[in-house]
Design a protein around this motif. Structure first.
Motif, PDB file in Angstrom:
ATOM      1  N   GLU A  34      22.988  42.613  67.543  1.00 29.09           N
ATOM      2  CA  GLU A  34      23.526  41.268  67.340  1.00 29.09           C
ATOM      3  C   GLU A  34      25.032  41.368  67.336  1.00 29.09           C
ATOM      4  O   GLU A  34      25.614  42.085  66.516  1.00 29.09           O
ATOM      5  CB  GLU A  34      23.025  40.675  66.016  1.00 29.09           C
ATOM      6  CG  GLU A  34      23.390  39.212  65.842  1.00 29.09           C
ATOM      7  CD  GLU A  34      22.736  38.626  64.604  1.00 29.09           C
ATOM      8  OE1 GLU A  34      23.337  38.721  63.514  1.00 29.09           O
ATOM      9  OE2 GLU A  34      21.611  38.086  64.734  1.00 29.09           O
ATOM     10  N   LYS A  35      25.648  40.684  68.284  1.00 30.58           N
ATOM     11  CA  LYS A  35      27.101  40.749  68.457  1.00 30.58           C
ATOM     12  C   LYS A  35      27.558  42.196  68.651  1.00 30.58           C
ATOM     13  O   LYS A  35      28.579  42.636  68.124  1.00 30.58           O
ATOM     14  CB  LYS A  35      27.816  40.122  67.267  1.00 30.58           C
ATOM     15  CG  LYS A  35      27.525  38.636  67.089  1.00 30.58           C
ATOM     16  CD  LYS A  35      28.262  38.060  65.894  1.00 30.58           C
ATOM     17  CE  LYS A  35      27.946  36.581  65.730  1.00 30.58           C
ATOM     18  NZ  LYS A  35      28.639  35.985  64.538  1.00 30.58           N
ATOM     19  N   GLY A  36      26.759  42.949  69.398  1.00 28.12           N
ATOM     20  CA  GLY A  36      27.104  44.321  69.719  1.00 28.12           C
ATOM     21  C   GLY A  36      26.790  45.333  68.641  1.00 28.12           C
ATOM     22  O   GLY A  36      26.948  46.536  68.848  1.00 28.12           O
ATOM     23  N   LYS A  37      26.317  44.886  67.480  1.00 28.06           N
ATOM     24  CA  LYS A  37      26.028  45.783  66.370  1.00 28.06           C
ATOM     25  C   LYS A  37      24.530  46.026  66.268  1.00 28.06           C
ATOM     26  O   LYS A  37      23.733  45.085  66.298  1.00 28.06           O
ATOM     27  CB  LYS A  37      26.553  45.198  65.056  1.00 28.06           C
ATOM     28  CG  LYS A  37      26.389  46.118  63.852  1.00 28.06           C
ATOM     29  CD  LYS A  37      27.007  45.498  62.610  1.00 28.06           C
ATOM     30  CE  LYS A  37      26.839  46.388  61.391  1.00 28.06           C
ATOM     31  NZ  LYS A  37      27.507  47.684  61.564  1.00 28.06           N
ATOM     32  N   ARG A  38      24.146  47.293  66.131  1.00 29.26           N
ATOM     33  CA  ARG A  38      22.738  47.652  66.049  1.00 29.26           C
ATOM     34  C   ARG A  38      22.129  47.140  64.751  1.00 29.26           C
ATOM     35  O   ARG A  38      22.709  47.249  63.679  1.00 29.26           O
ATOM     36  CB  ARG A  38      22.585  49.170  66.135  1.00 29.26           C
ATOM     37  CG  ARG A  38      21.151  49.676  66.191  1.00 29.26           C
ATOM     38  CD  ARG A  38      21.146  51.123  66.622  1.00 29.26           C
ATOM     39  NE  ARG A  38      19.815  51.694  66.591  1.00 29.26           N
ATOM     40  CZ  ARG A  38      19.318  52.393  65.566  1.00 29.26           C
ATOM     41  NH1 ARG A  38      20.069  52.600  64.498  1.00 29.26           N
ATOM     42  NH2 ARG A  38      18.104  52.891  65.612  1.00 29.26           N
ATOM     43  N   LEU A  39      20.932  46.563  64.862  1.00 26.82           N
ATOM     44  CA  LEU A  39      20.232  46.020  63.701  1.00 26.82           C
ATOM     45  C   LEU A  39      19.237  47.032  63.149  1.00 26.82           C
ATOM     46  O   LEU A  39      18.888  48.011  63.802  1.00 26.82           O
ATOM     47  CB  LEU A  39      19.500  44.730  64.078  1.00 26.82           C
ATOM     48  CG  LEU A  39      20.365  43.595  64.627  1.00 26.82           C
ATOM     49  CD1 LEU A  39      19.492  42.402  65.007  1.00 26.82           C
ATOM     50  CD2 LEU A  39      21.427  43.174  63.620  1.00 26.82           C
ATOM     51  N   GLY A  40      18.753  46.754  61.927  1.00 27.37           N
ATOM     52  CA  GLY A  40      17.800  47.647  61.290  1.00 27.37           C
ATOM     53  C   GLY A  40      16.461  47.705  61.988  1.00 27.37           C
ATOM     54  O   GLY A  40      15.718  48.669  61.840  1.00 27.37           O
ATOM     55  N   GLY A  41      16.159  46.684  62.766  1.00 26.41           N
ATOM     56  CA  GLY A  41      14.885  46.656  63.477  1.00 26.41           C
ATOM     57  C   GLY A  41      14.325  45.260  63.550  1.00 26.41           C
ATOM     58  O   GLY A  41      15.058  44.266  63.483  1.00 26.41           O
ATOM     59  N   ALA A  42      13.011  45.159  63.679  1.00 23.07           N
ATOM     60  CA  ALA A  42      12.350  43.862  63.767  1.00 23.07           C
ATOM     61  C   ALA A  42      12.468  43.118  62.441  1.00 23.07           C
ATOM     62  O   ALA A  42      12.751  43.697  61.396  1.00 23.07           O
ATOM     63  CB  ALA A  42      10.881  44.049  64.142  1.00 23.07           C
ATOM     64  N   ARG A  43      12.239  41.801  62.495  1.00 18.30           N
ATOM     65  CA  ARG A  43      12.303  40.977  61.292  1.00 18.30           C
ATOM     66  C   ARG A  43      11.322  41.475  60.237  1.00 18.30           C
ATOM     67  O   ARG A  43      10.249  41.972  60.542  1.00 18.30           O
ATOM     68  CB  ARG A  43      11.959  39.527  61.640  1.00 18.30           C
ATOM     69  CG  ARG A  43      13.039  38.782  62.368  1.00 18.30           C
ATOM     70  CD  ARG A  43      12.492  37.507  63.001  1.00 18.30           C
ATOM     71  NE  ARG A  43      11.431  36.889  62.207  1.00 18.30           N
ATOM     72  CZ  ARG A  43      10.451  36.145  62.730  1.00 18.30           C
ATOM     73  NH1 ARG A  43      10.377  35.983  64.030  1.00 18.30           N
ATOM     74  NH2 ARG A  43       9.553  35.590  61.955  1.00 18.30           N
ATOM     75  N   LEU A  44      11.701  41.290  58.976  1.00 21.24           N
ATOM     76  CA  LEU A  44      10.860  41.740  57.868  1.00 21.24           C
ATOM     77  C   LEU A  44       9.780  40.736  57.492  1.00 21.24           C
ATOM     78  O   LEU A  44       8.862  41.078  56.742  1.00 21.24           O
ATOM     79  CB  LEU A  44      11.736  42.022  56.639  1.00 21.24           C
ATOM     80  CG  LEU A  44      12.737  43.175  56.787  1.00 21.24           C
ATOM     81  CD1 LEU A  44      13.669  43.218  55.588  1.00 21.24           C
ATOM     82  CD2 LEU A  44      12.021  44.501  56.954  1.00 21.24           C
ATOM     83  N   ASP A  45       9.872  39.513  57.983  1.00 19.54           N
ATOM     84  CA  ASP A  45       8.904  38.483  57.591  1.00 19.54           C
ATOM     85  C   ASP A  45       7.792  38.302  58.621  1.00 19.54           C
ATOM     86  O   ASP A  45       7.104  37.282  58.637  1.00 19.54           O
ATOM     87  CB  ASP A  45       9.616  37.152  57.348  1.00 19.54           C
ATOM     88  CG  ASP A  45      10.334  36.625  58.588  1.00 19.54           C
ATOM     89  OD1 ASP A  45      10.454  37.386  59.574  1.00 19.54           O
ATOM     90  OD2 ASP A  45      10.780  35.459  58.572  1.00 19.54           O
ATOM     91  N   LEU A  46       7.602  39.290  59.483  1.00 18.14           N
ATOM     92  CA  LEU A  46       6.529  39.216  60.479  1.00 18.14           C
ATOM     93  C   LEU A  46       5.162  39.324  59.804  1.00 18.14           C
ATOM     94  O   LEU A  46       5.039  39.886  58.713  1.00 18.14           O
ATOM     95  CB  LEU A  46       6.680  40.347  61.491  1.00 18.14           C
ATOM     96  CG  LEU A  46       7.905  40.299  62.406  1.00 18.14           C
ATOM     97  CD1 LEU A  46       8.043  41.620  63.149  1.00 18.14           C
ATOM     98  CD2 LEU A  46       7.803  39.143  63.382  1.00 18.14           C
ATOM     99  N   PRO A  47       4.109  38.820  60.455  1.00 17.75           N
ATOM    100  CA  PRO A  47       2.754  39.013  59.923  1.00 17.75           C
ATOM    101  C   PRO A  47       2.438  40.496  59.772  1.00 17.75           C
ATOM    102  O   PRO A  47       2.904  41.329  60.554  1.00 17.75           O
ATOM    103  CB  PRO A  47       1.861  38.367  60.985  1.00 17.75           C
ATOM    104  CG  PRO A  47       2.747  37.375  61.671  1.00 17.75           C
ATOM    105  CD  PRO A  47       4.118  37.983  61.672  1.00 17.75           C
ATOM    106  N   LYS A  48       1.636  40.823  58.769  1.00 23.95           N
ATOM    107  CA  LYS A  48       1.386  42.221  58.429  1.00 23.95           C
ATOM    108  C   LYS A  48       0.009  42.357  57.810  1.00 23.95           C
ATOM    109  O   LYS A  48      -0.445  41.462  57.093  1.00 23.95           O
ATOM    110  CB  LYS A  48       2.457  42.680  57.431  1.00 23.95           C
ATOM    111  CG  LYS A  48       2.498  44.163  57.108  1.00 23.95           C
ATOM    112  CD  LYS A  48       3.676  44.462  56.175  1.00 23.95           C
ATOM    113  CE  LYS A  48       3.977  45.926  56.105  1.00 23.95           C
ATOM    114  NZ  LYS A  48       5.123  46.225  55.210  1.00 23.95           N
ATOM    115  N   ILE A  49      -0.677  43.442  58.091  1.00 24.47           N
ATOM    116  CA  ILE A  49      -1.920  43.774  57.389  1.00 24.47           C
ATOM    117  C   ILE A  49      -1.657  45.037  56.580  1.00 24.47           C
ATOM    118  O   ILE A  49      -1.536  46.131  57.134  1.00 24.47           O
ATOM    119  CB  ILE A  49      -3.098  44.010  58.351  1.00 24.47           C
ATOM    120  CG1 ILE A  49      -3.438  42.738  59.115  1.00 24.47           C
ATOM    121  CG2 ILE A  49      -4.322  44.481  57.570  1.00 24.47           C
ATOM    122  CD1 ILE A  49      -4.582  42.893  60.096  1.00 24.47           C
TER     123      ILE A  49
END
Length: 530
Positions: free
Chosen positions: A179-194
């Motif tokens: 995002e804006k050239g800066k590496r993010l931690g990964g995928a969103r944390l609020d995704l569906p999960k089992i």
């Protein structure tokens, strides 16, 4: 010169036109959408289904994960998204139409199991999608040829990849999220999960690390440090407690380095998280390397003394020989490790410090090994992970002169101080491996086996310790003692998808229905949705 893969595989990220949304636009749109199970029309009576028809979203998927708790969390997220999109997650690999294999690259045996599973799936004519650190670090490996790959930062696109694999296409998503050239931690944390265990939420607070250890292959996959913002992590913890979770594990490749890339630090995160922990629920910290925890020892003592934080810390030493540590490029000396251990043991009485040791690192001498054994004898670590060195391909240590296998000495050493007769409060969260007991943990994250009574699961109870073994204790619930329920909501059922908001029929009138190129549907929720 073109690569061996160029003529065989297309990257779905390259199969776009100038009219398609940019990755940034796609990511922004996904913040306002939630997967909905697909509904497929039934065939009219008497009409035969075309034999070449393939409808993604109707198949059974088996998810297998190897490795660390970070990998386990990724596997839970992928399973949740697939289930939310209509796929059936099965625990029986024979019943599955597709195997999703989430790999670990730390040691040779883990990759061997992964490779053998691919071969077994192909022998059974199963579709295969691979994920995790092995394909991310070495996607051109021969045994991964023609397979679809989900990169470690692309797990939010697992449905797209599985859809294409079901259709017989090969897709590889290996890019980094920025995002804006800066590496993010990964995928969103609020995704569906089992969640594998509905009572335990695993939260990855960052990915990657700041080190360059000569033996480490994980660095090739997870890369440099990229941390999630504190507010996103706090919101994930809050959501988890609202779904009945009573224990949170924080994980990453190095939790001690958290925040250095975004102008914050681990203690700042932990103080915000403990505000959200309900009474009786517990927080467990993940692995931290010595260099980064040294700066925060005073704060860490106060945090580990908190009644809702386990007095447990995993600090790998790997070797007590400074010359070996230098060859490993561990960026600390044995004296640094001793300082961390001494400081915490003195100020947090009873703390459990777990550590790791690598035996047979290139160049290790008998004297080096004896220094490590002397450290073990001195501190009598209650939790000690001893691993033989494995030369991982592409790492500097693999090119060093190896210690002959017959000269590698690994001694398993365990020390669990007898606590028979003590009365302890324990949180009951899991089934034992033999399914004969429930597994609980006391304040110091020591394992206590308790009777398998359903009324104890997910509860904080008082027990009297009556037996102790090498790795465990057994506790008898105290009669008439209060059984405390830390969960603030009813826990989800095993296999139930977390993170899916409930949308009323009236609200659906204000939803815009979108259909993607992969034949699955997403619901856009506007500001009036709950």
């Amino acid at each position: 010169m073109p690569s061996a893969c160029d003529s065989l595989l297309d990257d779905i990220e390259d199969m776009v036109t100038s009219h398609d949304p940019t990755p940034h636009e796609r990511q922004f749109a996904r913040r306002n959408i939630v997967p909905r199970p697909r509904k497929h029309q039934l065939q009219p009576a008497g009409e035969e289904l075309q034999t070449d028809s393939v409808i993604p979203g109707t198949q059974k998927i088996w998810v297998r994960t190897w490795g660390c708790s970070h990998n386990s969390s990724d596997g839970e997220y992928m399973a949740g998204q697939l289930a939310a999109s209509g796929y059936k997650i099965t625990e029986n690999p024979s019943d599955a139409d597709l195997w999703l294999l989430n790999s670990c690259t730390v040691k040779n045996p883990a990759e061997d199991h992964f490779r053998n599973s691919i071969k077994k799936a192909q022998e059974q004519n199963k579709k295969v999608v691979v994920a995790g650190c092995v394909p991310q670090a070495q996607p051109r490996t021969e045994y991964l040829k023609d397979l679809s790959i989900i990169g470690v930062q692309q797990i939010d696109r697992v449905v797209e990849v599985v859809d294409e694999a079901i259709k017989g296409h090969s897709v590889r998503l290996l890019g980094q999220k920025k995002e804006k050239g800066k590496r993010l931690g990964g995928a969103r944390l609020d995704l569906p999960k089992i969640r594998k265990n509905p009572l335990i939420e695993i939260i990855s607070i960052n990915t990657g690390c700041l080190n360059a250890c000569t033996y480490c292959k994980t660095k090739h996959a997870r890369g440099d440090l990229a941390s999630y913002p504190i507010e996103e992590l706090v919101e994930r913890a809050r959501q988890s407690f609202q779904e009945g979770v009573c224990e949170i594990w924080l994980t990453s490749e190095d939790t001690g380095a958290y925040g250095r890339d975004i102008g914050t630090d681990l203690p700042s995160l932990l103080w915000e998280l403990v505000k959200e922990i309900p009474e009786g629920a517990m927080l467990r910290l993940g692995m931290t390397n010595p260099p980064y925890i040294l700066e925060h020892l005073e704060e860490m003592v106060r945090i580990l003394q908190h009644p809702r934080v386990y007095a447990f810390l995993h600090v790998p030493v790997q070797s007590a020989s400074d010359s070996v540590l230098m060859d490993m490029k561990r960026e600390y000396c044995c004296a640094d490790f001793r300082r961390v251990t001494d400081f915490l043991q003195e100020r947090v009485p009873g703390i459990t410090i777990a550590t790791d040791i690598i035996c047979g690192f290139p160049g290790e001498t008998d004297e080096d090994f004896e220094q490590t054994m002397e450290l073990v004898r001195q501190y009598r670590f209650p939790s000690l992970f001893i691993n033989q060195f494995y030369p991982r391909p592409g790492t500097p240590a693999a090119k060093m002169e190896q210690v002959p296998a017959h000269m590698v000495r690994c001694q398993q050493c365990f020390c669990l101080v007898s606590q028979i007769g003590e009365r302890q409060r324990v949180l009951v969260t899991e089934d034992s491996f033999d399914s004969q007991y429930y597994v609980a943990h006391n304040k110091f994250y020591e394992q206590v086996l308790v009777p398998k009574k359903p009324e104890l699961k997910g509860k904080m109870v008082e027990v009297d310790i009556y037996e102790a073994g090498k790795h465990y204790m057994k506790g008898r619930p105290v009669e008439d003692a209060q059984v405390f329920t830390p969960s603030i909501a009813q826990p989800l059922q095993k296999g139930q998808v977390s993170g899916l908001p409930q949308v009323s029929l009236l609200d659906r009138l204000s939803l815009a229905l979108l259909q993607t190129s992969n034949d699955y549907f997403l619901i856009m929720i506007d500001k009036y949705s709950h």
